[in-house]
Write a protein that holds these residues in place. Structure first.
Motif, PDB file in Angstrom:
ATOM      1  N   VAL A  26       0.786  -1.018  -0.166  1.00  9.36           N
ATOM      2  CA  VAL A  26       0.160   0.066  -0.020  1.00  9.36           C
ATOM      3  C   VAL A  26       0.742   1.056   0.164  1.00  9.36           C
ATOM      4  O   VAL A  26       1.701   1.557   0.954  1.00  9.36           O
ATOM      5  CB  VAL A  26      -0.894  -0.066   1.311  1.00  9.36           C
ATOM      6  N   ARG A  27       0.745   2.185  -1.199  1.00  2.26           N
ATOM      7  CA  ARG A  27       1.709   3.320  -1.322  1.00  2.26           C
ATOM      8  C   ARG A  27       0.745   4.700  -0.827  1.00  2.26           C
ATOM      9  O   ARG A  27       1.796   5.616  -0.392  1.00  2.26           O
ATOM     10  CB  ARG A  27       2.296   3.471  -2.486  1.00  2.26           C
ATOM     11  N   ASN A  28      -0.395   4.895  -0.946  1.00  2.32           N
ATOM     12  CA  ASN A  28      -1.157   5.934  -0.957  1.00  2.32           C
ATOM     13  C   ASN A  28      -2.442   5.423  -0.355  1.00  2.32           C
ATOM     14  O   ASN A  28      -3.367   4.784  -1.169  1.00  2.32           O
ATOM     15  CB  ASN A  28      -0.850   6.689  -2.052  1.00  2.32           C
ATOM     16  N   LEU A  29      -3.371   6.340   0.535  1.00  3.39           N
ATOM     17  CA  LEU A  29      -4.410   6.230   0.765  1.00  3.39           C
ATOM     18  C   LEU A  29      -5.163   7.527   0.776  1.00  3.39           C
ATOM     19  O   LEU A  29      -4.561   8.663   1.313  1.00  3.39           O
ATOM     20  CB  LEU A  29      -4.689   5.723   2.336  1.00  3.39           C
ATOM     21  N   SER A  30      -6.608   7.672   0.424  1.00  2.00           N
ATOM     22  CA  SER A  30      -7.239   8.980   0.292  1.00  2.00           C
ATOM     23  C   SER A  30      -8.584   8.821   0.317  1.00  2.00           C
ATOM     24  O   SER A  30      -9.196   7.584  -0.028  1.00  2.00           O
ATOM     25  CB  SER A  30      -6.525   9.326  -1.217  1.00  2.00           C
ATOM     26  N   ASP A  31      -9.402   9.897   0.775  1.00  3.79           N
ATOM     27  CA  ASP A  31     -10.830   9.827   0.711  1.00  3.79           C
ATOM     28  C   ASP A  31     -11.507   9.701  -0.889  1.00  3.79           C
ATOM     29  O   ASP A  31     -12.649   9.772  -1.168  1.00  3.79           O
ATOM     30  CB  ASP A  31     -11.554  10.817   1.562  1.00  3.79           C
ATOM     31  N   GLY A  32     -10.541  10.216  -1.715  1.00  5.48           N
ATOM     32  CA  GLY A  32     -11.106  10.186  -3.202  1.00  5.48           C
ATOM     33  C   GLY A  32     -11.902  11.412  -3.542  1.00  5.48           C
ATOM     34  O   GLY A  32     -12.502  11.198  -4.794  1.00  5.48           O
ATOM     35  N   VAL A  33     -11.744  12.446  -2.902  1.00  5.29           N
ATOM     36  CA  VAL A  33     -12.723  13.482  -3.310  1.00  5.29           C
ATOM     37  C   VAL A  33     -11.753  14.446  -4.177  1.00  5.29           C
ATOM     38  O   VAL A  33     -10.424  15.005  -3.288  1.00  5.29           O
ATOM     39  CB  VAL A  33     -13.141  14.317  -2.184  1.00  5.29           C
ATOM     40  N   ILE A  34     -11.721  14.698  -5.490  1.00  5.35           N
ATOM     41  CA  ILE A  34     -10.874  15.679  -6.054  1.00  5.35           C
ATOM     42  C   ILE A  34     -11.582  16.696  -7.065  1.00  5.35           C
ATOM     43  O   ILE A  34     -12.962  16.575  -6.960  1.00  5.35           O
ATOM     44  CB  ILE A  34     -10.031  14.870  -7.100  1.00  5.35           C
ATOM     45  N   VAL A  35     -10.989  17.739  -7.399  1.00  4.65           N
ATOM     46  CA  VAL A  35     -11.438  18.573  -8.313  1.00  4.65           C
ATOM     47  C   VAL A  35     -11.021  18.407  -9.693  1.00  4.65           C
ATOM     48  O   VAL A  35      -9.809  18.332  -9.974  1.00  4.65           O
ATOM     49  CB  VAL A  35     -11.636  19.998  -7.777  1.00  4.65           C
ATOM     50  N   GLY A  36     -11.834  17.987 -10.815  1.00  2.00           N
ATOM     51  CA  GLY A  36     -11.385  17.886 -12.105  1.00  2.00           C
ATOM     52  C   GLY A  36     -10.326  19.122 -12.506  1.00  2.00           C
ATOM     53  O   GLY A  36     -10.728  20.100 -12.213  1.00  2.00           O
TER      54      GLY A  36
END
Ligand SMILES: [Zn+2]
Length: 508
Positions: free
Chosen positions: A387-397
């Protein structure tokens, strides 16, 4: 003309792939389901989740005079399988109640995709427009914006005053088409009448031949727009490439030209366009790169650092066409071949993302991709991973079709699998720009090969780094392979070109 026109705002946006799993209410709610005032609130945010055609429409109506928006419901299911018919019936009933309660209305705006099917009907878009027409009557304008991949039925054309289809693919003009719809609404409110002409051709174009920056489809759209610019009587030229996998009798390249004053100018232009399109049909044929050759190119990029990095598009597994975004052909073959400095985004596997979030960054484990997936193309694959990176996955295009929009990928984890980084997401969607790598710890400029789960929309988000020559379309099995002869079609009209080379069409 009404002083303060009351305009209903509605939408049902679904691109249905007949071969993909059914989508119902919870599927729409997970993607975007908004009712009443929430539609206006979302549309007026700086980075709305709502489609840009709605925001463009509302902003232009706001700026072009007084009006009273009557926001009812917008259900966006993106691309998935057929819509559950029970949910569709409930949605239509809600819309009908909303329209009736809102009367008197002066206009209706639909934000529609236009390639939906339900589990029981092949033309829910047509049924919805027909319902609206029956409620508001023939004198109240109804306008719908449509995706360029819409399939058009006679019922859709006959129940509306104007259909406004996107003219770019990737779809970077959604906002502009919303503006166009609002301007047309003002013109119709002022009493001008529109006359549509509709011609459908027996041409079911493979998805990858429908780019608009080059190729036969781009040429055809340019021809239509050039004529529209010259001829004052032409309101709109919509040429819909369609979506093959909806698999309906309404499939086929659709030309809808709308004119003011009388039908004649629109009819002439529609016929000219149809003739030009048919004469050019041989250019709608596909050549993809075999998987083995693509892996060879990736190995070559590892050996020779003087060669520029490449983007490999897994076109048959495009979530934007209803595919699952989790086939493992490229991942498995590249892993076995020892490809390095390669990254894949986005790989849809909710369970895997949850595992990684539980394990934490730096943990080594046996990654079991697709362990609960049942779709036939989504084969399982196992490999050692970190596992290299974790995120909540909310991004802006950042760029292209998603620019400025809030995008929710759900819990996201980047896994290192040998020399490959895999960005694993929880909400199935396609890659739209480099943020789908870089927001999750993958430096695009350090990679030699970038694999995207997308048919073509990624192009508008990668074009500043990867021009057309550095994009490779890979031939793998999947729910949306452009090699259309691989599917068993039930609803498509036959014969259709290029699947049936003997298909014929005549203007008269
Ligand atoms: Zn589209």
């Amino acid at each position: 003309m009404p002083k303060r026109p009351r305009i209903a705002i509605l939408g049902f946006a679904l691109e249905s792939n007949r071969f993909a799993p059914v989508i119902g209410r919870s599927g729409f709610e997970r993607i975007n389901y908004l009712e009443g005032q929430a539609i206006l609130d979302e549309a007026r945010k700086p980075n709305p989740r709502i489609a840009a055609n709605v925001t463009g429409f509302i902003k232009t109506m706001d700026e072009s005079g007084d009006w009273e928006p009557v926001p009812l419901v917008i259900a966006n299911g993106a691309a998935a399988g057929p819509c559950d018919h029970t949910f569709f019936t409930e949605l239509m009933a809600d819309m009908k109640r909303g329209l009736e309660a809102a009367k008197p209305l002066d206009g209706v705006y639909f934000s529609q995709h236009g390639a939906a099917i339900t589990t029981e009907h092949h033309d829910p878009d047509g049924l919805m427009f027909e319902m609206a027409r029956a409620v508001v009557g023939k004198d109240v304008p109804i306008i719908a914006t449509l995706d360029l991949h819409a399939n058009i039925s006679e019922l859709m054309v006959g129940s509306t005053d104007l259909l406004v289809g996107y003219i770019t693919n990737p779809h970077v003009d959604m906002w502009d088409r919303g503006i166009e719809a609002a301007k047309a609404m003002r013109e119709l409110l002022a009493g001008v009448r529109y006359y549509p002409t509709f011609i459908r051709l027996p041409l079911v174009a493979p998805s990858v031949t429908l780019l608009t920056a080059r190729g036969p489809y781009g040429d055809l759209i340019n021809m239509g727009q050039a004529r529209r610019a010259k001829e004052n009587a032409i309101v709109n030229v919509t040429i819909m490439g369609g979506f093959a996998w909806s698999d309906t009798p309404d499939n086929g390249m659709a030309i809808v030209v709308t004119s003011r004053g009388s039908t004649d100018p629109g009819q002439r232009l529609a016929r000219d366009l149809a003739k030009a399109c048919w004469a050019d049909r041989e250019r709608y044929q596909v050549t993809l790169t075999p998987l083995e050759d693509a892996i060879g190119m990736m190995k070559d990029l590892n050996r020779d650092s003087s060669k520029p990095a490449l983007v490999f598009a897994d076109v048959a597994d495009n979530p934007g066409g209803g595919a699952r975004g989790n086939t493992t052909w490229i991942l498995k073959a590249a892993h076995e071949a020892g490809v390095e400095d390669m990254a894949i985004t986005p790989f849809f596997d909710e369970e895997m993302a949850a595992d990684a979030h539980k394990l934490g960054c730096g943990t080594r484990f046996l990654a079991r991709f697709n362990r609960s997936e049942t779709q036939e193309f989504s084969k399982p694959f196992e490999a050692e991973a970190v596992v290299r990176n974790l995120s909540d996955g909310v991004i802006v295009g950042r760029r292209g079709t998603g620019a400025g929009r809030t995008i929710r990928l759900g819990p996201t984890a980047t896994l290192q699998v040998g020399g490959i980084r895999v960005v694993v997401i929880s909400n199935r969607t396609q890659a739209l720009d480099t943020g789908y790598f870089e927001s999750f710890g993958v430096a695009v400029d350090q990679m030699r090969s970038l694999v995207v789960k997308s048919r073509g929309h990624f192009r508008a988000g990668f074009d500043h780094l990867f021009p057309h020559e550095r994009v490779i379309e890979v031939d793998c099995p999947g729910l949306v392979s452009p090699i259309l002869s691989r599917y068993t079609w039930k609803g498509l009209p036959r014969p259709v070109y290029p699947m049936d080379p003997a298909a014929t069409w005549a203007a008269d």
